[in-house]
Design a protein around this motif. Structure first.
Motif, short mmCIF file in Angstrom:
data_model
loop_
_atom_site.label_atom_id
_atom_site.label_comp_id
_atom_site.label_asym_id
_atom_site.label_seq_id
_atom_site.Cartn_x
_atom_site.Cartn_y
_atom_site.Cartn_z
N UNK A 177 56.36 -1.89 54.91
CA UNK A 177 55.67 -1.12 54.86
C UNK A 177 55.63 -0.03 55.52
N UNK A 178 55.44 1.57 55.72
CA UNK A 178 56.13 2.61 55.90
C UNK A 178 57.16 3.02 56.99
N UNK A 179 58.36 2.52 55.83
CA UNK A 179 59.79 2.04 56.18
C UNK A 179 60.32 3.89 55.06
N UNK A 180 60.51 5.23 55.95
CA UNK A 180 61.06 5.83 54.93
C UNK A 180 62.47 5.86 54.27
N UNK A 181 63.36 4.48 54.91
CA UNK A 181 64.89 4.81 55.00
C UNK A 181 65.08 3.74 55.57
N UNK A 182 66.64 3.26 54.95
CA UNK A 182 67.41 1.84 56.01
C UNK A 182 67.59 2.49 57.46
N UNK A 183 67.37 3.94 58.24
CA UNK A 183 67.33 4.48 59.47
C UNK A 183 66.16 4.00 60.47
N UNK A 184 64.68 3.63 59.34
CA UNK A 184 64.15 2.67 60.41
C UNK A 184 64.43 1.08 60.90
N UNK A 185 65.68 0.86 59.72
CA UNK A 185 65.91 -0.40 60.38
C UNK A 185 66.68 -0.41 61.57
N UNK A 186 66.36 -1.03 63.36
CA UNK A 186 66.87 -0.86 63.99
C UNK A 186 68.33 -1.52 63.49
N UNK A 187 68.89 -1.90 62.81
CA UNK A 187 70.59 -2.23 63.22
C UNK A 187 70.91 -2.21 61.44
N UNK A 188 70.42 -1.35 60.68
CA UNK A 188 70.59 -0.40 59.81
C UNK A 188 72.32 -0.43 59.86
N UNK A 189 73.06 -0.54 61.09
CA UNK A 189 74.83 0.37 61.22
C UNK A 189 75.32 -1.12 60.97
N UNK A 190 74.54 -2.38 61.17
CA UNK A 190 75.37 -3.52 61.49
C UNK A 190 75.27 -4.30 59.94
N UNK A 191 74.46 -4.05 59.49
CA UNK A 191 73.61 -5.00 58.34
C UNK A 191 73.87 -4.74 56.75
N UNK A 192 74.30 -5.03 55.96
CA UNK A 192 74.29 -4.77 54.64
C UNK A 192 72.88 -4.64 54.00
N UNK A 193 72.97 -3.00 52.84
CA UNK A 193 72.14 -3.64 52.88
C UNK A 193 72.05 -3.40 50.44
N UNK A 194 71.24 -4.27 50.06
CA UNK A 194 72.09 -4.00 48.47
C UNK A 194 70.75 -4.46 47.79
N UNK A 195 70.14 -3.76 46.69
CA UNK A 195 69.53 -4.07 46.16
C UNK A 195 68.99 -4.42 44.58
N UNK A 196 68.60 -5.09 43.48
CA UNK A 196 68.60 -4.81 42.12
C UNK A 196 66.86 -5.40 41.08
N UNK A 197 67.07 -3.58 40.57
CA UNK A 197 65.50 -3.62 39.84
C UNK A 197 65.61 -3.81 38.67
N UNK A 198 65.60 -4.19 37.09
CA UNK A 198 66.20 -4.32 35.89
C UNK A 198 64.98 -3.24 35.39
N UNK A 199 66.21 -2.55 34.20
CA UNK A 199 65.58 -1.94 33.66
C UNK A 199 63.95 -2.24 33.05
N UNK A 200 62.94 -1.64 32.93
CA UNK A 200 62.18 -1.83 32.22
C UNK A 200 60.99 -2.73 33.37
N UNK A 201 61.43 -3.13 34.48
CA UNK A 201 60.49 -4.05 35.73
C UNK A 201 58.62 -3.12 36.25
N UNK A 202 57.68 -3.43 36.27
CA UNK A 202 56.45 -2.49 36.59
C UNK A 202 56.77 -2.67 37.96
N UNK A 203 57.13 -3.28 38.27
CA UNK A 203 57.48 -3.17 39.79
C UNK A 203 57.49 -1.75 40.50
#
Length: 757
Positions: free
Chosen positions: A617-643
């Motif tokens: 909530x309220x996050x505009x991008x990983x630059x809002x995360x205090x430890x963004x420079x030391x944490x690796x971020x990944x995501x998976x979103x399957x095609x057609x998932x209503x999410x």
């Protein structure tokens, strides 16, 4: 309370009744404590012999004697206060009647005395026959032929007034006699009560066992827990575990101890009072990172056995960050046993509620059917202007909803507490205590430890790290040994997670990866499935829920609360396993929870948003995360998932799909070993289908949690089925965090460029 002859019923009846009920509650408590003490003795049995056993049995005998004395005391107190209260209540009723009589007839007496005096005075002046008489002797009867009509009326009034005065004096005399009888009754009540109270006081034990009370000889208001804890003090940790694990009796014992925390003045044999006092002060303070740090220091100074002993005697430690995990497992076995017993005891009540709701629905249905043939004209009805409507329609719908609610409550309770039948159908809490689970232990030879049957070693029960059965509940489960792990995965589930559905999520999102890691000889792995609070239960626009149903996944407040809890939990995890790399994955709503924790400052080596509602909530991008420079971020979103629509809405912050600082991973095929012949993970079913074991998505999650190779998302979906396609691979162990040094404006420019490609 002081009383007088005028007010013999003066008493504080509510306070007296409260004291009587208090004494009865103490008797009931002693009976309960006595049963548990006896169950403890029976649970230990005769197998334990020797000096320690003899000393323990002697201590128990002392406690049983104290219980007997205390019970007699409180029974005597109840016996004294009961008749006193009922007697005074009866006396109060009688005196209330006397006071009402005195008030009414006292007024009548005064009124008619005045009338008699007035009429007599008038006659003395105006009636020749009355002259020379006193007010009391003025004649009212006889034949006076010379009386005028006024004199005759005055004589009649005087006669009636004197008769009424006589009647009033008689009634008031009877009331006074009843008051005097009330005084005698009060003296008798006080005398009897004084004798009974003296007997109760004489029954009080002159001395109490050490650790019970404050040394004054006065028994605390609720001393049962202290007595039972003293009974248990001489037992070993394993004996305590066995006691709490016994069906029935163990549940009764657990219900008394569940959730209890050390309090000032508590003592634990073998531990200095300063340690227990410091612990009591900390655990009763607000949950903060500073408290966790101080608890970590405190427990580092005592042995693991002492930590477990504290947890067994004070199971509330099971949910306190900073308490060693192995001790929390011990504590939460007790908390689970207590919840299991409570739910078993409540199942009959819930089943009866279902029967009652069904009967009401049957009647409502009959009423509704009768209303179909005899419609009634109803004004101001909720369906519009006055018209012929069935007045039972609303009642019928309410009855249906009440039955559904009752059935759901009874079903949920059964799913958690069932102890019979096929182990596959055991209730969740019974499984937590009795189901065989792998230890994932390694022997001295560096190979998996084996059990007597030659298979991987197993243990009885689950490693429950967080547990609460209050309200919507909270739970977390550990697979493997966090203390020796170098790689720790934390899996956070999503919408519709409850205490009964959590085991499925824990198996699919954590245990399957742990099993694979162990098979692959990655013995430094541990997995945790975490659901530390209430999750939303409905999805907007699904199953007629509407855009904003109650407890909706469209409400970010759940993520705010859960994110705070996950943030503190992760801090405790990092302190428990210093040096281990922590990978946190959040599925669906759980992705927003993870994002909220990241926004608060959660430190993790890597984070994976799995079919995520957003990045918090309220996050505009990983630059809002205090430890963004030391944490690796990944995501998976399957095609057609209503999410995807949730990600577009921004309700849960920036969609991870659109954030250039988050590396997209491939969801790919349902069977990754049969590509491209297998179907793709796509569409509505892909939301949970990503956990299909052996799928590309599942393999990517496995690689993420175990710090291995993962597959990046193809630039275009058609490439996946193209001959000779070589997927881009990422080595998680050597991958570097995205350089999150952009300003928000620069980030937006980058994002816009990404979206227009």
């Amino acid at each position: 309370m002081q009383w007088t002859d005028e007010e013999p019923d003066a008493a504080d009846l509510p306070n007296l009744l409260a004291h009587k009920d208090w004494a009865k509650d103490r008797v009931d408590e002693i009976d309960q404590v006595g049963r548990i003490v006896q169950n403890t003795v029976d649970g230990i049995g005769s197998a334990w012999v020797g000096e320690a056993a003899a000393a323990w049995k002697s201590g128990v005998s002392e406690i049983i004697e104290v219980l007997s004395q205390c019970k007699y005391e409180y029974q005597s107190l109840e016996a004294a206060l009961g008749p006193l209260h009922s007697g005074l209540s009866s006396l109060r009723s009688s005196m209330d009647g006397v006071r009402q009589v005195e008030m009414a007839w006292g007024f009548t007496l005064q009124e008619h005395q005045g009338i008699a005096e007035q009429r007599a005075s008038w006659l003395i002046v105006n009636d020749p026959a009355s002259r020379g008489h006193s007010l009391e002797t003025v004649p009212t009867i006889g034949c006076y032929p010379d009386d005028t009509p006024d004199i005759q009326r005055a004589r009649i009034d005087l006669l009636a007034a004197r008769d009424m005065v006589t009647t009033a004096e008689k009634v008031l005399a009877e009331a006074q006699a009843e008051r005097e009888e009330g005084v005698r009754k009060r003296r008798t009540l006080d005398s009897d009560a004084s004798a009974a109270l003296a007997a109760a006081q004489a029954a009080m034990p002159k001395t109490l066992p050490a650790g019970i009370g404050d040394g004054s000889g006065v028994i605390p208001v609720s001393f049962g827990l202290s007595l039972i804890r003293k009974t248990l003090a001489g037992l070993s940790n394993q004996q305590l575990r066995d006691l709490f694990g016994k069906p029935g009796a163990g549940g009764d014992l657990a219900k008394i101890f569940a959730g209890k925390l050390p309090a000032p003045g508590d003592s634990v044999p073998g531990l200095g009072p300063a340690v227990v006092a410091a612990l009591a002060a900390l655990v009763n303070a607000p949950a903060t990172l500073d408290r966790r740090e101080k608890l970590t220091v405190l427990f580092a100074a005592i042995s693991p056995e002492d930590a477990s002993r504290l947890a067994l005697l004070f199971p509330g430690l099971g949910n306190i960050d900073g308490v060693p995990f192995t001790a929390r497992y011990d504590a939460n076995r007790i908390n689970v046993a207590a919840a299991l017993k409570s739910r078993q005891d409540n199942q009959g009540v819930l089943d009866q509620i279902v029967k009652n709701a069904q009967a009401k629905l049957n009647q409502a249905q009959k009423n509704y059917e009768s209303g179909l043939t005899t419609p009634i004209k109803v004004d101001n009805n909720p369906y519009g202007p006055a018209s012929n409507v069935n007045p039972y329609l609303v009642l019928l719908q309410q009855a249906k909803e009440a039955l559904t609610e009752a059935q759901n409550a009874a079903s949920e309770n059964f799913k958690l507490s069932n102890m019979s039948g096929d182990p596959k159908n055991w209730g969740t809490y019974w499984k937590y205590l009795n189901e065989l689970t792998p230890t994932y232990a390694i022997g001295a030879d560096g190979k998996p430890a084996l059990g007597p049957d030659g298979n991987y070693q197993q243990q009885v029960g689950h490693q429950i790290l967080v547990f609460s059965d209050e309200g919507p509940g909270a739970v977390a489960e550990v697979w493997g040994n966090v203390n020796t792990a170098k790689q720790i995965g934390v899996a956070v589930p999503g919408t519709t997670t409850t205490m009964s559905t959590f085991p499925g999520a824990s198996n699919d999102q954590a245990k399957t990866f742990m099993d694979k890691a162990f098979k692959d000889k990655r013995f430094d792995q541990s997995m945790i499935s975490w659901a530390g609070g209430e999750f939303p239960q409905k999805i907007p626009f699904v199953e007629g829920a509407g855009p904003t149903p109650p407890k909706s996944a469209g409400d970010p407040s759940y993520a705010n609360d859960l994110g705070q809890r996950l943030y503190r939990f992760n801090d405790a995890l990092a302190a428990q396993a210093p040096g281990a790399k922590i990978a946190v994955g959040g599925h669906s709503y759980g992705g927003s929870v993870v994002g909220e924790a990241e926004q608060l400052g959660m430190e993790a080596d890597r984070v994976l948003f799995i079919e995520s509602a957003g990045t918090g909530p309220g996050v505009h991008g990983i630059y809002d995360y205090p430890h963004a420079n030391t944490t690796k971020y990944y995501q998976m979103t399957a095609p057609g998932d209503p999410i995807f629509y949730s990600q577009l809405s921004g309700v849960h912050g920036e969609g991870p799909t659109f954030d250039p600082g988050i590396t997209p991973l491939e969801t790919g095929f349902l069977d990754d070993t049969n590509r491209p012949g297998s179907g793709l993970v796509q569409g509505v079913d892909a939301h949970g289908g990503v956990f299909t074991k052996g799928s590309t998505a599942w393999k990517n999650m496995y690689g993420f949690y175990t710090n291995q190779q993962i597959e990046a998302k193809a630039a275009y979906s058609f490439q996946l089925t193209s001959p000779g396609y070589q997927p881009p691979l990422i080595d998680v162990g050597t991958d570097q965090p995205y350089a999150a040094t952009h300003t928000e404006q620069e980030w937006q420019i980058t994002q816009n460029a990404q979206n227009t490609r």
